[in-house]
Design a protein around this motif. Structure first.
Motif, PDB file in Angstrom:
ATOM      1  N   PHE A 123       0.807  -1.212   0.000  1.00  0.00           N
ATOM      2  CA  PHE A 123       0.000   0.000   0.000  1.00  0.00           C
ATOM      3  C   PHE A 123       0.845   1.269   0.000  1.00  0.00           C
ATOM      4  O   PHE A 123       0.463   2.271  -0.604  1.00  0.00           O
ATOM      5  CB  PHE A 123      -1.006  -0.009   1.151  1.00  0.00           C
ATOM      6  N   ILE A 124       2.003   1.225   0.624  1.00  0.00           N
ATOM      7  CA  ILE A 124       2.902   2.386   0.560  1.00  0.00           C
ATOM      8  C   ILE A 124       3.415   2.572  -0.870  1.00  0.00           C
ATOM      9  O   ILE A 124       3.469   3.696  -1.378  1.00  0.00           O
ATOM     10  CB  ILE A 124       4.071   2.246   1.559  1.00  0.00           C
ATOM     11  N   ILE A 125       3.761   1.474  -1.527  1.00  0.00           N
ATOM     12  CA  ILE A 125       4.211   1.559  -2.922  1.00  0.00           C
ATOM     13  C   ILE A 125       3.100   2.133  -3.793  1.00  0.00           C
ATOM     14  O   ILE A 125       3.345   2.990  -4.652  1.00  0.00           O
ATOM     15  CB  ILE A 125       4.678   0.183  -3.445  1.00  0.00           C
ATOM     16  N   LEU A 126       1.883   1.668  -3.599  1.00  0.00           N
ATOM     17  CA  LEU A 126       0.759   2.229  -4.368  1.00  0.00           C
ATOM     18  C   LEU A 126       0.593   3.719  -4.094  1.00  0.00           C
ATOM     19  O   LEU A 126       0.343   4.502  -5.011  1.00  0.00           O
ATOM     20  CB  LEU A 126      -0.537   1.495  -4.045  1.00  0.00           C
ATOM     21  N   LEU A 167      11.014  -8.263   5.274  1.00  0.00           N
ATOM     22  CA  LEU A 167      11.506  -7.267   6.221  1.00  0.00           C
ATOM     23  C   LEU A 167      12.397  -6.249   5.508  1.00  0.00           C
ATOM     24  O   LEU A 167      12.270  -5.038   5.727  1.00  0.00           O
ATOM     25  CB  LEU A 167      12.279  -7.978   7.336  1.00  0.00           C
ATOM     26  N   VAL A 168      13.261  -6.733   4.644  1.00  0.00           N
ATOM     27  CA  VAL A 168      14.134  -5.857   3.860  1.00  0.00           C
ATOM     28  C   VAL A 168      13.295  -4.962   2.941  1.00  0.00           C
ATOM     29  O   VAL A 168      13.519  -3.754   2.852  1.00  0.00           O
ATOM     30  CB  VAL A 168      15.153  -6.682   3.045  1.00  0.00           C
ATOM     31  N   LEU A 169      12.310  -5.546   2.259  1.00  0.00           N
ATOM     32  CA  LEU A 169      11.417  -4.776   1.392  1.00  0.00           C
ATOM     33  C   LEU A 169      10.710  -3.680   2.186  1.00  0.00           C
ATOM     34  O   LEU A 169      10.645  -2.526   1.755  1.00  0.00           O
ATOM     35  CB  LEU A 169      10.380  -5.695   0.740  1.00  0.00           C
ATOM     36  N   SER A 175      11.973   3.675   3.664  1.00  0.00           N
ATOM     37  CA  SER A 175      13.039   4.617   3.355  1.00  0.00           C
ATOM     38  C   SER A 175      12.637   5.504   2.175  1.00  0.00           C
ATOM     39  O   SER A 175      12.835   6.729   2.214  1.00  0.00           O
ATOM     40  CB  SER A 175      14.330   3.862   3.039  1.00  0.00           C
ATOM     41  N   LEU A 176      12.069   4.916   1.132  1.00  0.00           N
ATOM     42  CA  LEU A 176      11.606   5.708  -0.016  1.00  0.00           C
ATOM     43  C   LEU A 176      10.502   6.680   0.385  1.00  0.00           C
ATOM     44  O   LEU A 176      10.481   7.832  -0.056  1.00  0.00           O
ATOM     45  CB  LEU A 176      11.103   4.787  -1.133  1.00  0.00           C
ATOM     46  N   SER A 184      15.052  12.943   5.564  1.00  0.00           N
ATOM     47  CA  SER A 184      16.213  12.152   5.153  1.00  0.00           C
ATOM     48  C   SER A 184      16.833  11.354   6.299  1.00  0.00           C
ATOM     49  O   SER A 184      17.379  10.275   6.069  1.00  0.00           O
ATOM     50  CB  SER A 184      17.258  13.047   4.489  1.00  0.00           C
ATOM     51  N   ILE A 185      16.765  11.849   7.516  1.00  0.00           N
ATOM     52  CA  ILE A 185      17.348  11.097   8.637  1.00  0.00           C
ATOM     53  C   ILE A 185      16.567   9.805   8.857  1.00  0.00           C
ATOM     54  O   ILE A 185      17.152   8.723   8.988  1.00  0.00           O
ATOM     55  CB  ILE A 185      17.405  11.968   9.918  1.00  0.00           C
ATOM     56  N   LEU A 186      15.239   9.911   8.874  1.00  0.00           N
ATOM     57  CA  LEU A 186      14.424   8.695   9.025  1.00  0.00           C
ATOM     58  C   LEU A 186      14.628   7.747   7.838  1.00  0.00           C
ATOM     59  O   LEU A 186      14.681   6.540   8.012  1.00  0.00           O
ATOM     60  CB  LEU A 186      12.938   9.053   9.144  1.00  0.00           C
ATOM     61  N   SER A 187      14.761   8.330   6.658  1.00  0.00           N
ATOM     62  CA  SER A 187      15.012   7.508   5.468  1.00  0.00           C
ATOM     63  C   SER A 187      16.324   6.736   5.623  1.00  0.00           C
ATOM     64  O   SER A 187      16.387   5.543   5.332  1.00  0.00           O
ATOM     65  CB  SER A 187      15.069   8.403   4.231  1.00  0.00           C
ATOM     66  N   GLY A 188      17.350   7.416   6.098  1.00  0.00           N
ATOM     67  CA  GLY A 188      18.646   6.765   6.311  1.00  0.00           C
ATOM     68  C   GLY A 188      18.589   5.679   7.374  1.00  0.00           C
ATOM     69  O   GLY A 188      19.189   4.612   7.217  1.00  0.00           O
TER      70      GLY A 188
END
Length: 192
Positions: A123-126, A167-169, A175-176, A184-188
């Protein structure tokens, strides 16, 4: 607006057919998960579970001898396994909360958790890709993508073996998302 969705509407019979195909793929997916739960496949998760518990008991998982491995396996009431670890201790720290349960319960929790993370990632990807599309296109893409997710054999094998790819996905998709929200900090952190 896409020219295919501008002038045409799906006829009701095609809509019903499309829903049935997605439902069949969904049932197939959950059937495979049920087989994993009943058969307690999840060999890779068994390793995560075992090594996480061993670290908690202050064992060096990279230098344990065979006798120690076997003694711990029996004390954890686990089936035999043969895989040496290739993960960092930080990964086992993530798995640690599940190890408070017995092995069979932990396997079920791992499958449920992976399924939830898969759907949240989906759903996040969508949201990231279809946010500005008209409803008809967004619904078609969502339904088609859902069919692909439920029908993707490597995903089913990933779930059956209890691997950590979901989990990796999930962390990659988060991150995206945070990158798009200019955090950006949370993304990292999610990418690390």
């Amino acid at each position: 607006m896409n020219k295919y969705f501008q002038k045409t509407e799906l006829k009701p019979i095609y809509t019903v057919f499309f829903i049935l195909v997605i439902a069949f793929a969904c049932l197939t997916y959950f059937h495979e998960l049920t087989k994993a739960v009943v058969g307690i496949g999840l060999e890779d998760f068994g390793n995560y579970y075992f090594y996480s518990k061993a670290i908690w008991l202050n064992h060096n998982i990279y230098t344990m001898d065979g006798a120690t491995l076997e003694r711990l396996r029996i004390s954890f009431s686990m089936p035999a396994f043969t895989h040496p670890t290739g993960h960092s201790p930080a990964f086992f720290f993530l798995v640690r909360p599940i190890t408070f349960f017995d092995f069979e319960s932990a396997c079920r929790i791992w499958l449920i958790l992976n399924s939830l993370l898969l759907f949240v990632s989906f759903f996040i990807i969508l949201k990231l890709t279809c946010e500005k599309l008209p409803d008809a296109e967004r619904n078609f893409i969502a339904a088609s993508s859902l069919f692909m997710v439920f029908s993707f054999q490597p995903l089913i094998e990933n779930m059956y073996n209890g691997q950590n790819n979901i989990l990796v996905l999930f962390f990659f998709v988060l991150s995206l998302y945070f990158l798009r929200e200019k955090k950006s900090i949370l993304s990292g952190v999610m990418l690390a």
